[in-house]
Design a protein around this motif. Structure first.
Motif, PDB file in Angstrom:
ATOM      1  N   LEU A  39      34.191  28.502  42.849  1.00  0.00           N
ATOM      2  CA  LEU A  39      33.742  29.372  41.898  1.00  0.00           C
ATOM      3  C   LEU A  39      33.402  30.784  42.683  1.00  0.00           C
ATOM      4  CD1 LEU A  39      32.463  27.699  38.889  1.00  0.00           C
ATOM      5  CD2 LEU A  39      34.522  28.827  39.124  1.00  0.00           C
ATOM      6  N   VAL A  40      32.432  30.386  43.651  1.00  0.00           N
ATOM      7  CA  VAL A  40      31.739  31.415  44.510  1.00  0.00           C
ATOM      8  C   VAL A  40      32.770  32.406  45.240  1.00  0.00           C
ATOM      9  CG1 VAL A  40      30.131  31.798  46.613  1.00  0.00           C
ATOM     10  CG2 VAL A  40      29.470  30.096  44.746  1.00  0.00           C
ATOM     11  N   THR A  41      33.885  31.621  46.077  1.00  0.00           N
ATOM     12  CA  THR A  41      34.767  32.237  46.740  1.00  0.00           C
ATOM     13  C   THR A  41      35.640  32.972  46.170  1.00  0.00           C
ATOM     14  OG1 THR A  41      36.096  30.171  46.745  1.00  0.00           O
ATOM     15  CG2 THR A  41      34.602  30.700  48.647  1.00  0.00           C
ATOM     16  N   LEU A  42      35.966  32.354  44.610  1.00  0.00           N
ATOM     17  CA  LEU A  42      36.866  33.066  43.791  1.00  0.00           C
ATOM     18  C   LEU A  42      36.004  34.602  43.337  1.00  0.00           C
ATOM     19  CD1 LEU A  42      39.437  33.216  41.908  1.00  0.00           C
ATOM     20  CD2 LEU A  42      38.180  31.808  40.223  1.00  0.00           C
ATOM     21  N   MET A  43      35.072  34.414  43.235  1.00  0.00           N
ATOM     22  CA  MET A  43      33.912  35.532  42.463  1.00  0.00           C
ATOM     23  C   MET A  43      34.031  36.677  43.776  1.00  0.00           C
ATOM     24  SD  MET A  43      30.903  36.917  43.312  1.00  0.00           S
ATOM     25  CE  MET A  43      29.990  35.385  43.942  1.00  0.00           C
ATOM     26  N   PHE A  44      33.975  36.078  44.803  1.00  0.00           N
ATOM     27  CA  PHE A  44      33.509  37.120  46.110  1.00  0.00           C
ATOM     28  C   PHE A  44      34.886  37.567  46.558  1.00  0.00           C
ATOM     29  CE2 PHE A  44      29.801  37.513  48.909  1.00  0.00           C
ATOM     30  CZ  PHE A  44      29.883  38.850  49.132  1.00  0.00           C
ATOM     31  N   SER A  45      36.167  37.048  46.215  1.00  0.00           N
ATOM     32  CA  SER A  45      37.464  37.781  46.341  1.00  0.00           C
ATOM     33  C   SER A  45      37.736  39.081  45.677  1.00  0.00           C
ATOM     34  CB  SER A  45      38.700  36.725  46.255  1.00  0.00           C
ATOM     35  OG  SER A  45      38.538  36.507  44.725  1.00  0.00           O
ATOM     36  N   GLY A  46      36.715  39.200  44.769  1.00  0.00           N
ATOM     37  CA  GLY A  46      36.710  40.537  44.078  1.00  0.00           C
ATOM     38  C   GLY A  46      36.449  41.357  45.181  1.00  0.00           C
ATOM     39  N   TYR A  47      35.544  41.361  46.217  1.00  0.00           N
ATOM     40  CA  TYR A  47      35.369  42.325  47.368  1.00  0.00           C
ATOM     41  C   TYR A  47      36.588  42.845  47.827  1.00  0.00           C
ATOM     42  CZ  TYR A  47      33.553  44.087  51.846  1.00  0.00           C
ATOM     43  OH  TYR A  47      33.065  44.734  52.672  1.00  0.00           O
ATOM     44  N   THR A  78      36.726  34.485  55.527  1.00  0.00           N
ATOM     45  CA  THR A  78      36.080  33.565  56.155  1.00  0.00           C
ATOM     46  C   THR A  78      34.527  33.865  55.961  1.00  0.00           C
ATOM     47  OG1 THR A  78      37.499  32.817  57.718  1.00  0.00           O
ATOM     48  CG2 THR A  78      35.311  32.197  58.194  1.00  0.00           C
ATOM     49  N   GLN A  79      34.121  35.185  55.945  1.00  0.00           N
ATOM     50  CA  GLN A  79      32.738  35.827  55.526  1.00  0.00           C
ATOM     51  C   GLN A  79      32.296  35.600  54.221  1.00  0.00           C
ATOM     52  OE1 GLN A  79      30.713  36.995  57.544  1.00  0.00           O
ATOM     53  NE2 GLN A  79      29.269  37.453  55.907  1.00  0.00           N
ATOM     54  N   ILE A  80      33.493  35.212  53.217  1.00  0.00           N
ATOM     55  CA  ILE A  80      33.063  35.071  51.682  1.00  0.00           C
ATOM     56  C   ILE A  80      32.817  33.448  52.019  1.00  0.00           C
ATOM     57  CG2 ILE A  80      34.258  34.879  49.395  1.00  0.00           C
ATOM     58  CD1 ILE A  80      35.841  37.258  50.064  1.00  0.00           C
ATOM     59  N   VAL A  81      33.698  32.670  52.351  1.00  0.00           N
ATOM     60  CA  VAL A  81      33.184  31.120  52.362  1.00  0.00           C
ATOM     61  C   VAL A  81      31.865  31.094  53.188  1.00  0.00           C
ATOM     62  CG1 VAL A  81      33.995  28.908  53.222  1.00  0.00           C
ATOM     63  CG2 VAL A  81      35.640  30.700  52.497  1.00  0.00           C
TER      64      VAL A  81
END
Length: 456
Positions: free
Chosen positions: A146-154, A358-361
């Motif tokens: 969920l965190v990486t899915l959310m941050f893929s919005g970047y 990778t930064q998002i992870v």
């Protein structure tokens, strides 16, 4: 009277509409954030032409937002633990929206730099806060996904800037893509109304009715009553000096390793963003406009972020992250070798997946590492330290380019930080993390027992 551990309830909850709402708002905020950061690069050629600035001065103009991001990530990430996460997020949205739009009304390089610095405060400050928000409310078994899915919005925001920018600039001038950034301000009242506040903050400030409503939405079968008392583990309670807390309870060495990883990864991200097109054009590749590179990098970033999060929820997030950094070193190095056009697109996509993705992870891992009460602080300070890598990258790689080194050496210089980051992540003491200290089987039984007792 029951004593309900709200942190445990969030960990063991099943994904429902409440989680979907948090994911929606956090992802939308990150899309706006990504747009505001990418828009300057999209419009830079037009800005340079209209303002009559040379590349060196234009570089400083763009870097002003990066300086703002560094300070914003540190201070606005820290302040959220004191004023509440919702208000910190709202302040950040107002900053990056209003001042990005204001940059579009300037015709002077100094004023442009000043407004971009102020916008950067919001751009940098909102990242650690939304990561902490999503991490707090995501069920443990889905947290990294969920965190990486959310941050893929970047990355989606970067693609949106690239897609809209060309048409808007051609029709209405470069100012239009900046002025359009003011639109998120309209959503602030809805975000304040819909986005839940941080549970440790509610508990600390005695807002038990709000906390009760959130717990009921997290776990509908629980239905808290007036007699219930809420609590959190001691490790999740805020201390008097959150920054100092990053180095307590054996977290000091790992905190330093997170800082190294953030620095190195952001160095790679901004080195590629600044110099990929120039380096490949100098090597004789003709892939069309820089828009193609932006889209390819950011598309790869989405795949890397979502795929990395999916893997991190099924395998150990630490070793998944190490593997992604190794992939970054390999893919960036390959960019300096002669490749067919189709293969170059693939490698650029892999570079995006293993740098931006990778930064998002890495954000997701930091969110899991720190206890809830200092999560915003931990992510914010790490992100702020990492921003110094983002600021240095265009300058360092630009100096190497001016030395007319062979193409391969330039890309090796960008790839070396990936190796350093992989080593740093490997040295993180995962046993000291908040997630490693949470019991696995016992909380499930306890949460279900509380729900069963309530139903009885």
């Amino acid at each position: 009277m029951r004593h309900i551990d709200v942190h445990q309830v969030a960990d063991e909850a099943r994904f429902n509409r409440f989680h979907g709402l948090v994911l929606f708002w956090c992802a939308l905020i990150i899309i706006f954030d990504g747009y505001d950061l990418a828009v300057a690069g999209i419009a830079l050629p037009s800005i340079m032409k209209e303002m009559g600035v040379d590349p060196t001065r234009a570089g400083f103009m763009v870097s002003s937002a990066l300086f703002g991001m560094m300070f914003g990530a540190i201070f606005l990430g820290t302040i959220a633990d004191r004023i509440g996460r919702r208000w910190a997020i709202a302040i950040c949205i107002a900053l990056f929206s209003v001042f990005t739009a204001a940059a579009g009304t300037t015709s002077d390089p100094v004023m442009f730099s000043a407004t971009r610095f102020l916008a950067g405060l919001g751009i940098g400050g909102v990242m650690p806060n939304v990561v902490a928000q999503m991490t707090e409310y995501a069920p443990r078994r889905l947290r990294a996904t969920l965190v990486t899915l959310m941050f893929s919005g970047y990355a989606v925001g970067g693609m949106l800037a690239a897609l809209l920018g060309k048409g808007l600039i051609e029709s209405y001038g470069w100012q239009s893509v900046f002025v359009a950034a003011v639109l998120p301000v309209v959503l602030i009242p809805f975000i304040l109304r819909s986005l839940p506040e941080s549970m440790p903050f509610l508990l600390k400030t005695g807002r038990h009715e709000e906390l009760k409503a959130i717990v009921a939405r997290l776990e509908p079968s629980l239905r808290p009553t007036e007699a219930d008392r809420f609590a959190m583990p001691e490790a999740a309670r805020a201390g008097s000096a959150p920054v100092r807390d990053l180095f307590q309870e054996g977290r000091g060495f790992s905190t330093a390793m997170f800082w190294v990883a953030f620095f190195m990864c952001l160095f790679m991200v901004y080195a590629l963003s600044s110099w990929l097109t120039k380096l490949m054009a100098g090597a004789g590749y003709s892939l069309g406009s820089a828009l193609t590179f932006v889209l390819t990098l950011n598309f790869g970033a989405v795949i890397g972020a979502v795929g990395g999060g999916w893997l991190a929820d099924r395998f150990h997030i630490k070793w998944v992250l190490c593997s992604m950094y190794v992939l970054a070193a390999v893919s960036i190095t390959l960019l300096g070798t002669p490749l067919p056009t189709w293969a170059l697109f693939v490698v650029v996509g892999l570079a995006g997946a293993s740098t931006i993705g990778t930064q998002i992870v890495t954000y997701a891992y930091a969110g899991q590492f720190y206890p809830t009460a200092i999560r915003s602080t931990g992510i914010g300070v790490a992100s702020g330290v990492g921003r110094s890598g983002a600021i240095l990258a265009p300058i360092v790689i630009g100096s190497l380019v001016s030395m007319a080194l062979p193409l391969q050496q330039n890309f090796v210089a960008i790839a070396i930080p990936a190796v350093i980051a992989a080593v740093a992540v490997a040295m993180i003491r995962h046993g000291r993390s908040a997630s490693a200290r949470q019991p696995a089987a016992e909380p499930v039984a306890n949460t279900r027992a509380v729900a069963a007792g309530n139903n009885a």
